[in-house]
Design a protein around this motif. Structure first.
Motif, PDB file in Angstrom:
ATOM      1  N   THR A  88       0.829  -1.214   0.000  1.00  0.00           N
ATOM      2  CA  THR A  88       0.000   0.000   0.000  1.00  0.00           C
ATOM      3  C   THR A  88       0.856   1.253   0.000  1.00  0.00           C
ATOM      4  N   HIS A  89       1.865   1.281   0.845  1.00  0.00           N
ATOM      5  CA  HIS A  89       2.734   2.459   0.946  1.00  0.00           C
ATOM      6  C   HIS A  89       3.975   2.345   0.065  1.00  0.00           C
ATOM      7  N   LYS A  90       4.139   1.174  -0.570  1.00  0.00           N
ATOM      8  CA  LYS A  90       5.327   0.921  -1.397  1.00  0.00           C
ATOM      9  C   LYS A  90       6.588   1.309  -0.612  1.00  0.00           C
ATOM     10  N   GLU A  91       6.791   0.566   0.462  1.00  0.00           N
ATOM     11  CA  GLU A  91       7.846   0.928   1.396  1.00  0.00           C
ATOM     12  C   GLU A  91       8.349  -0.297   2.149  1.00  0.00           C
ATOM     13  N   PHE A  92       9.663  -0.385   2.304  1.00  0.00           N
ATOM     14  CA  PHE A  92      10.278  -1.353   3.199  1.00  0.00           C
ATOM     15  C   PHE A  92      10.506  -0.654   4.544  1.00  0.00           C
ATOM     16  N   ARG A  93       9.917  -1.188   5.613  1.00  0.00           N
ATOM     17  CA  ARG A  93      10.053  -0.608   6.944  1.00  0.00           C
ATOM     18  C   ARG A  93      10.910  -1.524   7.810  1.00  0.00           C
ATOM     19  N   PHE A  94      12.062  -1.003   8.286  1.00  0.00           N
ATOM     20  CA  PHE A  94      12.996  -1.779   9.098  1.00  0.00           C
ATOM     21  C   PHE A  94      12.539  -1.825  10.553  1.00  0.00           C
ATOM     22  N   LEU A  95      13.059  -2.796  11.293  1.00  0.00           N
ATOM     23  CA  LEU A  95      12.703  -2.942  12.699  1.00  0.00           C
ATOM     24  C   LEU A  95      13.132  -1.739  13.525  1.00  0.00           C
ATOM     25  N   ASN A  96      14.173  -1.030  13.095  1.00  0.00           N
ATOM     26  CA  ASN A  96      14.657   0.127  13.844  1.00  0.00           C
ATOM     27  C   ASN A  96      13.974   1.433  13.431  1.00  0.00           C
ATOM     28  N   GLY A  97      12.926   1.341  12.611  1.00  0.00           N
ATOM     29  CA  GLY A  97      12.188   2.532  12.203  1.00  0.00           C
ATOM     30  C   GLY A  97      12.666   3.169  10.917  1.00  0.00           C
ATOM     31  N   SER A  98      13.769   2.700  10.354  1.00  0.00           N
ATOM     32  CA  SER A  98      14.242   3.224   9.065  1.00  0.00           C
ATOM     33  C   SER A  98      13.337   2.731   7.939  1.00  0.00           C
TER      34      SER A  98
END
Length: 426
Positions: A88-98
């Motif tokens: 939906t957001h076309k985004e990779f979200r890392f565990l550290n918030g990056s």
């Protein structure tokens, strides 16, 4: 953050790219130099190093983005549990918030989506496929009230619509007012640097060696001057394009290059000082004459002069009518021009001159096709005063602009110029 190890063994040039701290770093040249790999790994390493950093990676189309980055990133960071992916957001979200945001710029509306957004790191993959306007808009997004580095990383090959601005900034280092040379670093890439590719696909170099000479120099050896045959070196998108507000008391023209493969019609206004404004365009294929006339009629103004080359007056064997006759039936009465190609190009070059940085001709930014095609025209290899007619798709809009220039300026236009003088006196 969980412990995950990567087998990252960059080449010497890729390592130099990883180590760059310049605000703008370009890694480019030959094809097959491992540029996309380096760009992808650079973003991942930055996201792991700086918790909460916002990064954006851009390619021209969504399909290219998926093939070159989304699919390779899945096993690397999703499969290892380092990040989650949101379609939906076309985004990779890392565990550290990056985050690695995915972007593409296939249409004008795509670019509008980024205005007002903020990113710490922006990566442009194959930047020479993008107009300079896209680069400048994304530069404005490179900001944020935090301590993260603010950098743009780009990969590039010679050629494409962005060849001129990338070469100017990173290869020629020809800077304008406000551009700090210390901010720009260029790392040349060669296919011979990519040992993994050479080992896994030894035929790749042989394929590049079989290309036409200009492409071989550019794509195999990364020679930016392989495209030194650019016909309109006068054209500079940063000064020849603008969001135009037409002045009062202008003479209006429509220059037409017509064929079933493409209708290219450029609408030009000339003010009392003799400055030209290309304020609108039609660029559409597959139109029969009545449909082409209708498209033009939708944009015509009173007393507009319609310019077309003499070949549209040739009689058709089946009907006995010419294409010009058919346009007239559709309410578009053409003015006949017998253009000399070389004289017409010279006339257009005069229009594109910019004494003291002020051009004689300005093109509205919405006229994307003439802006795209002008810098792509190359010199004809056998007639250096003429433009090459291949690839044919990029010639239609420049030919229409050449007809306009011939009609107004070139002495070889003859009857067309006398017609212009009579119309102006009226």
């Amino acid at each position: 953050m969980k412990n995950v190890s990567f087998d990252v063994r960059p080449s010497e040039k890729q390592a130099e790219f990883f180590a760059s701290r310049a605000k703008f770093t370009a890694y480019g040249g030959a094809r097959g130099g491992g540029k996309s790999w380096a760009l992808r790994h650079k973003l991942v390493l930055l996201c792991l190093r700086y918790a909460g950093i916002r990064t954006l990676i851009v390619r021209r189309t969504l399909s290219e983005l998926r093939e070159n980055h989304v699919l390779p990133l899945f096993p690397m960071i999703v499969g290892t549990g380092l990040a989650e992916y949101s379609e939906t957001h076309k985004e990779f979200r890392f565990l550290n918030g990056s985050a690695i945001k995915l972007g593409y710029l296939d249409t004008d509306n795509d670019l509008l989506r980024y205005q007002g957004q903020e990113f710490d790191i922006i990566a442009l993959d194959e930047a020479t496929q993008l107009h300079e306007e896209a680069f400048l808009v994304l530069c404005a997004c490179l900001r944020g009230a935090n301590d993260f580095p603010k950098r743009m990383y780009i990969t590039c090959n010679p050629g494409g619509v962005g060849h001129a601005w990338v070469k100017r900034l990173f290869v020629d280092r020809n800077f304008r007012t406000g551009e700090d040379p210390c901010n720009y670093k260029f790392i040349p890439a060669r296919v011979f640097d990519n040992k993994i590719l050479l080992k896994s696909d030894p035929d790749y170099v042989r394929q590049l060696e079989m290309l036409p000479e200009d492409l071989k120099k550019a794509w195999l050896y990364g020679e930016w001057d392989a495209f030194a045959g650019q016909f309109f070196t006068e054209f500079d998108e940063s000064i020849h394009t603008a969001n135009i507000i037409l002045p009062k008391n202008t003479v209006r023209y429509c220059a037409i290059d017509y064929g079933l493969d493409m209708l290219a019609a450029l609408f030009v206004a000339v003010d009392e000082a003799g400055r030209a404004y290309v304020y609108d365009e039609i660029y559409e294929s597959g139109l029969i004459v009545s449909e082409a006339a209708e498209r033009i009629r939708e944009k015509k103004t009173d007393n507009m002069i319609f310019i077309a080359p003499a070949d549209l007056w040739s009689r058709q064997k089946d009907s006995g009518k010419s294409i010009a006759d058919l346009f007239a039936q559709g309410g578009i009465y053409l003015t006949k021009l017998s253009p000399c190609r070389t004289a017409g190009w010279l006339a257009l070059k005069e229009w594109l001159k910019a004494p003291e940085g002020i051009p004689n001709m300005v093109i509205d930014k919405k006229c994307k096709n003439i802006i795209r095609c002008l810098p792509l025209l190359m010199h004809d290899k056998t007639m250096p005063d003429d433009a090459a007619t291949q690839p044919h798709e990029i010639t239609h809009a420049p030919d229409a602009l050449r007809y306009f220039a011939s009609f107004l300026v070139c002495s070889a236009a003859g009857d067309g110029e006398r017609t212009f003088r009579r119309r102006v006196k009226r």
